[in-house]
Design an enzyme around this catalytic site. Structure first.
Site, PDB file in Angstrom:
ATOM      1  N   CYS A  35      49.426  62.121  32.508  1.00 56.80           N
ATOM      2  CA  CYS A  35      48.274  61.662  32.517  1.00 56.80           C
ATOM      3  C   CYS A  35      47.985  60.175  32.865  1.00 56.80           C
ATOM      4  O   CYS A  35      49.056  59.507  32.663  1.00 56.80           O
ATOM      5  CB  CYS A  35      47.771  61.898  30.870  1.00 56.80           C
ATOM      6  SG  CYS A  35      47.632  63.577  30.294  1.00 56.80           S
ATOM      7  N   ASP A 440      42.318  23.344  54.431  1.00 57.26           N
ATOM      8  CA  ASP A 440      40.862  23.451  54.294  1.00 57.26           C
ATOM      9  C   ASP A 440      39.976  22.514  53.561  1.00 57.26           C
ATOM     10  O   ASP A 440      40.369  22.145  52.470  1.00 57.26           O
ATOM     11  CB  ASP A 440      40.608  24.945  53.285  1.00 57.26           C
ATOM     12  CG  ASP A 440      39.234  25.343  53.155  1.00 57.26           C
ATOM     13  OD1 ASP A 440      38.773  26.037  54.209  1.00 57.26           O
ATOM     14  OD2 ASP A 440      38.530  25.126  52.392  1.00 57.26           O
TER      15      ASP A 440
END
Length: 487
Positions: A35, A440
């Protein structure tokens, strides 16, 4: 094989903690079933359970998937991102192909022996490459059987099986039941005659900031190809010669995305599923990522404002690479406009079922002879695009390259492409979590003091503590520049 802490697993399953969904699976020795940790059934006694880091491992050990919590619907295992580079690349290649690839062919493409590759899989994942492939595809097929009205034969083909007989045999081996038996228990709404809509459900682990993802995609939506309308993302696509259109919305109450796929694309559903999971970074382990990034006070504050940040990916690496090259040294709006012109000039126009039209982003083959005139590009930028397209076609650029440094070295060897572009393609086009475009301007501004920007070398030095999640750090820095847009 990944080592799991039994005490942590026990606490998580008893609490049904959704943050651990997909990070491990609970096998019950008395029933032979495995499960998810969020299973609503009554928890078994601890002495009767074993823990596995993947559904494939549990299936390989002889356990059957639970029909109540459906391991097929669990988010992907983030633990697999921590295995060896060779296993990572093997998994990436396996998942990028619609049909199965033999271990021998896979090993040859990786430059290792098949015996060594089997040993690596056993060591890191506790199962063979074939077992992993079969378990993943059977789990995917199970979801289609339960949630769609597609014919069983079409589901078998979509999951990558060459024959219905082979699919039935593998499915029965994994589930101890036939596909027809599973189909009878499904809850799919039958499609109207002539309809070609398939609905997929993509689970994720919370927290998940859907609003931030859409805020990132909205100004970058490619005209004619993508749209962000209200809280819905949609785009056109083409895979293996099949084209269509898809819509994605968030169902936060059930921790999943709902996807509508329009078009006759049944054979490509597995690949569509994989691309969407990467596009929205659905398998990210946000707990692990945030634990590392919170060491930096600036990122810690941003995480508190926006928990559950995901790394926006790309539908197609080639498409994104061209967009990154177009975006060099210009604004997001300008780059998006030029990319829209490229699509309008070279993309294929396709009508949908309602008679509307959309465009497909052109392939490298379609752009092989393109001169890119009329797009508003400088002569040098147009030549960079032509060089990159040729490099993709002749194999010098490999989008399956798993190593960041090797990728950047190879791409920056092409004229007109610098480190910023290589890192940015790696970050979004290839979803490399440690990519970091240090030069950047947004990053340098966020890391600066007052009006003074930081220097790239200082940004690199500071980002060392963020490894291996520097790409997420970059994203958080960009978000910090626009606090009023945060959800």
């Amino acid at each position: 094989m990944t080592t799991l802490d039994p005490e942590t697993c026990a606490r998580a399953r008893m609490a049904r903690d959704s943050r651990f969904d997909g990070r491990f699976f609970v096998a019950v020795r008395t029933t032979g079933i495995f499960c998810r940790p969020v299973c609503p059934a009554r928890p078994p006694l601890e002495r009767n359970v074993s823990y596995f880091s993947s559904a494939a491992e549990a299936a390989q050990a002889g356990y059957r998937p639970c029909l109540r919590c459906r391991p097929d619907a669990a988010p992907g295992s983030p633990a697999w991102g921590l295995v060896s580079t060779t296993v990572q690349r093997a998994l990436q290649l396996m998942r990028s192909e619609r049909e199965a690839v033999s271990v021998e062919e896979l090993a040859a493409r990786l430059g290792v022996s098949s015996r060594y590759l089997r040993r690596l899989f056993s060591e890191h994942l506790g199962a063979s490459p074939l077992s992993i492939w079969q378990a993943e595809r059977a789990l995917f097929a199970y979801g289609l059987l339960r949630d769609t009205s597609l014919p069983v034969a079409e589901i078998a083909f979509a999951a990558g099986f060459g024959s219905l007989r082979r699919f039935n045999a593998v499915f029965r081996q994994v589930y101890q039941r036939t596909p027809t038996e599973v189909r009878r228990e499904g809850n799919a709404v039958p499609l109207s005659r002539g309809s070609s809509v398939v609905r997929l459900q993509l689970a994720y682990r919370p927290p998940f900031d859907w609003g931030q993802l859409l805020a990132f995609f909205r100004p970058r939506a490619l005209p004619g190809v993508e749209q962000v309308v209200d809280e819905i993302y949609q785009r056109s696509f083409s895979i293996d010669g099949q084209h269509g259109f898809l819509r994605v919305e968030n169902e936060s109450a059930r921790n999943r995305l709902l996807v509508e796929v329009h078009g006759q694309v049944g054979a490509s559903l597995y690949l569509i599923n994989r691309r969407l999971r990467r596009l929205f970074d659905l398998d990210a382990d946000t707990d692990e990522i945030e634990k590392v990034l919170r060491q930096d006070s600036l990122l810690d504050r941003q995480i508190c404002r926006c928990p559950g940040t995901r790394l926006p990916g790309a539908w197609d690496p080639f498409e994104y690479a061209l967009r990154a090259i177009l975006g060099q040294q210009i604004s997001v709006a300008a780059a998006t406009t030029i990319a829209g012109r490229l699509v309008a000039q070279y993309g294929t126009l396709v009508p949908d079922e309602q008679g509307c039209e959309y465009r497909l982003f052109p392939t490298a083959e379609q752009l092989a002879e393109a001169d890119f005139s009329g797009l508003g590009l400088t002569r040098k930028r147009a030549e960079t695009l032509r060089t990159f397209v040729r490099a993709v076609l002749d194999g010098r650029v490999d989008f399956n390259e798993p190593d960041l440094e090797a990728w950047c070295t190879r791409v920056t060897a092409l004229p007109g492409i610098g480190d910023w572009t290589a890192q940015y393609i790696a970050m979004r086009g290839l979803s490399m979590p440690d990519a970091f475009p240090a030069s950047d301007l947004g990053i340098l501004k966020a890391l600066g003091e007052g009006q003074e920007k930081a220097k790239p070398k200082d940004a690199l030095a500071r980002a060392e503590m963020w490894r291996p999640w520097r790409a997420y750090g970059a994203l958080l820095l960009w978000q910090s520049l626009n606090p009023e847009k945060q959800s």
